[in-house]
Structures are given as C-alpha cells and as structure tokens.
Design an enzyme around this catalytic site. Sequence first.
Site, PDB file in Angstrom:
ATOM      1  N   ASP A 101      31.409  73.640  -9.486  1.00 22.99           N
ATOM      2  CA  ASP A 101      31.945  74.999  -9.495  1.00 22.99           C
ATOM      3  C   ASP A 101      31.480  75.694 -10.769  1.00 22.99           C
ATOM      4  O   ASP A 101      30.518  75.251 -11.399  1.00 22.99           O
ATOM      5  CB  ASP A 101      33.479  75.000  -9.344  1.00 22.99           C
ATOM      6  CG  ASP A 101      34.197  74.279 -10.480  1.00 22.99           C
ATOM      7  OD1 ASP A 101      33.563  73.971 -11.518  1.00 22.99           O
ATOM      8  OD2 ASP A 101      35.407  74.008 -10.343  1.00 22.99           O
ATOM      9  N   HIS A 140      32.599  72.887 -13.726  1.00 25.99           N
ATOM     10  CA  HIS A 140      32.594  71.429 -13.688  1.00 25.99           C
ATOM     11  C   HIS A 140      31.356  70.847 -13.010  1.00 25.99           C
ATOM     12  O   HIS A 140      30.889  71.386 -12.003  1.00 25.99           O
ATOM     13  CB  HIS A 140      33.847  70.937 -12.962  1.00 25.99           C
ATOM     14  CG  HIS A 140      35.109  71.507 -13.513  1.00 25.99           C
ATOM     15  ND1 HIS A 140      35.762  72.572 -12.919  1.00 25.99           N
ATOM     16  CD2 HIS A 140      35.826  71.178 -14.614  1.00 25.99           C
ATOM     17  CE1 HIS A 140      36.839  72.862 -13.632  1.00 25.99           C
ATOM     18  NE2 HIS A 140      36.895  72.043 -14.667  1.00 25.99           N
ATOM     19  N   SER A 166      40.290  69.157 -17.698  1.00 22.17           N
ATOM     20  CA  SER A 166      39.950  69.137 -16.274  1.00 22.17           C
ATOM     21  C   SER A 166      38.774  68.224 -15.947  1.00 22.17           C
ATOM     22  O   SER A 166      38.615  67.803 -14.799  1.00 22.17           O
ATOM     23  CB  SER A 166      39.646  70.553 -15.782  1.00 22.17           C
ATOM     24  OG  SER A 166      38.591  71.136 -16.528  1.00 22.17           O
TER      25      SER A 166
END
EC number: 3.1.1.-
Length: 367
Positions: free
Chosen positions: A321, A324, A31
């Site tokens: 978040d 990340h 991600s």
Amino acid sequence: MKKFCGIFALLFVLGINGYDCKIVQFIFGDSLSDVGNNKNLPRSLATANLPFYGIDFGNGLPNGRFTNGRTVSDIIGDKIGLPRPVAFLDPSMNEDVILENGVNYASGGGGILNETGGYFIQRLSLWKQIELFQGTQDVVVAKIGKKEADKFFQDARYVVALGSNDFINNYLMPVYGDSWKYNDETFVEYLMETLESQLKVLHSLGARKLMVFGLGPMGCIPLQRALSLDGKCQNKASNLAKRFNKAATTLLLDLEAKLPNASYKFGEAYELVNDVITNPQKYGFDNSDSPCCSFYKIRPALTCIPASTLCKDRSKYVFWDEYHPTDKANELVANILIKRFDFMRADNGTSQAPSPAPDISPSSDTN
C-alpha cells in the site's frame, strides 16, 4: 514427547524441579510489525481490518498485518527457529500462550515518542508497549515463580522496530508541535535520548539479546512520492532516516558496552532497500514506486479497502500500500538481517520455517 511449559506446574508437584521453557520473542514495533493489536483497538484509525490485507496469509482474510502476507519479524522468527509471538491484545492471550509463543506488542501508528501518531486516536507508543510488557512479566512470575521467570525473560529474544512514524506521522507534519519545536539534528537527539531510556528499562526487565531495526529510505515510500510535485523520492525524509540510523548505531554500541550481558545490535538495511527501489528488476520486481493495492488512479489512497484494485502480480511489487512493503519485499529484507545477525538464532541453525512463503496468485481485480 516434548513437554510444554504450560504443563510443568503439575509435573513440579510430581517431583520434577524447574521449568523447561521455550526461547521466545518479545516484539515492540509499529505497523511494520503489528500482527493484530490495532485490530483490537476499537477507536484506532490505523487498522488493517479490511480486505485485501492478509490476502496471501493463512486463510486470506485480514489478520491485523499491514501487508498482503508476512512481516519481517514473522519471517526472521520462522527462519531462526522461534515461534511467532501472539498479539498482546489477541483474545487468546494467557500465561500459557506467553510461555509457548512470546508476545508481540507492535501497534500501527505507534512511535518512540508518546505524541507520535496522535491523529490515529488509538495506538500503542513504545512506552505503552513497555508498560504492557511489565504486566506480562507479573503474570509469568505468578505462574512459574520469579527465579524461572527471570531466566525465561533473559533467554528470550527482543525486537524493537519503531521510528518511521516519529518522522512521517509527527516531525514532518506541521500539525504536530515537534515539527516546529525541533530542527533535524535536535529532533533525532530527542529520539535517541528517549530510545536510550526505553532500552535501559527493557534491560532492567531482562532483555539481553535485542535487535533494533533501522529505517529505510522513507522518502521513497509511495505516499511520499505521491505528495511530491514530481513523483520522485523526497530527500528530506530519506536523509532523516540516515541520520536516525547513524545515531542509533552509535547508541546501540554504547549500550552494549555499558549494560551487563547485553547483546544489542542495530539491524540496518537502508542501502539494500534503496537499491531495491532504484533497481527493482535486479531483485525480481517490476514496480517500486507505487502500491499494489490502490484506489484506481486516485493517489494517495492511504489504505487498502475492498473497493481497491490490485496489481496483476503481487510478487512483482515492492510496496503493498502507500506505506508498507509486500511479503516479497519483507522476505528480502529479513534474509539480509538474518545473515548479519545470527546471534538471534535459538536453534543452532537446524530449524526450517514453519510456513513457506505464500504462493502469491495473480489478482482477480487488476489495474
């Protein structure tokens, strides 16, 4: 006028031999590098499809990146003169896109191991990403022929940026068999054995200039702090990252020595990121222990959603978040890696980034 690789088939018929293909990137990751693959996986539970993801990128709408702006790979590519690779699952993907931009196979929740991130339902492991890359090669060979395709893939730059999920969404979670099958030492050995096999396959497919990204202090991401009893960093997770980085450094040195024409580097920024988290003001940040995008005071929030509240100034937060970093933090890491690994450059140092850092405005919803 510069001739693009996609029109050279016609020119060949007119008597011009060969293809003048660009140097592009092929990115394999999770991600932290995903630019839209999971967005196109209909059953994936690891997505960045909702506001406020992408708020400081392009039109401000979600684009599949798990941050408010750019990824580290975006920034590095921009600054060393390489086009931004398109997500493999992007609807626009075709032979000409591959030759012009390269491909990004990164997938949120993916890991070095196939079993990692299983509870996300759909995600692309590194083995799967390599399989897709093999399919990409077949398409390019059919387009421009094997000789030119071999040169195209050997001239390309490669990034492999996975590993954190193998710990956070596998080994450190009792629901996964690996958590009780291995101990810290044997699990890292298992990862290195797997990664070695994967890098050898990539080399056999043409990867000559390749960077493997190291892991940061995983125990200090907001999620790990929120799950601790005292809100502090979890040393076990961070120590595993150090163990991974040490083993991967040795692996890359060994492979570079053994594999023909290989320039394989390990891009580690652990100490930098740890210092940013420990001394955020030193780097222009105000907050390094909680996410900019959160669900009021409920922690962990796990993901950013339209009902979330945003921090007052996104450029002052290290984390976007629970997992990340923000665009600003990604830029800091990217700049360090660029200084350490100039071998990835494709432009002899003459290029400027095609798009500047986003002009991050204060949030309308603040906490």
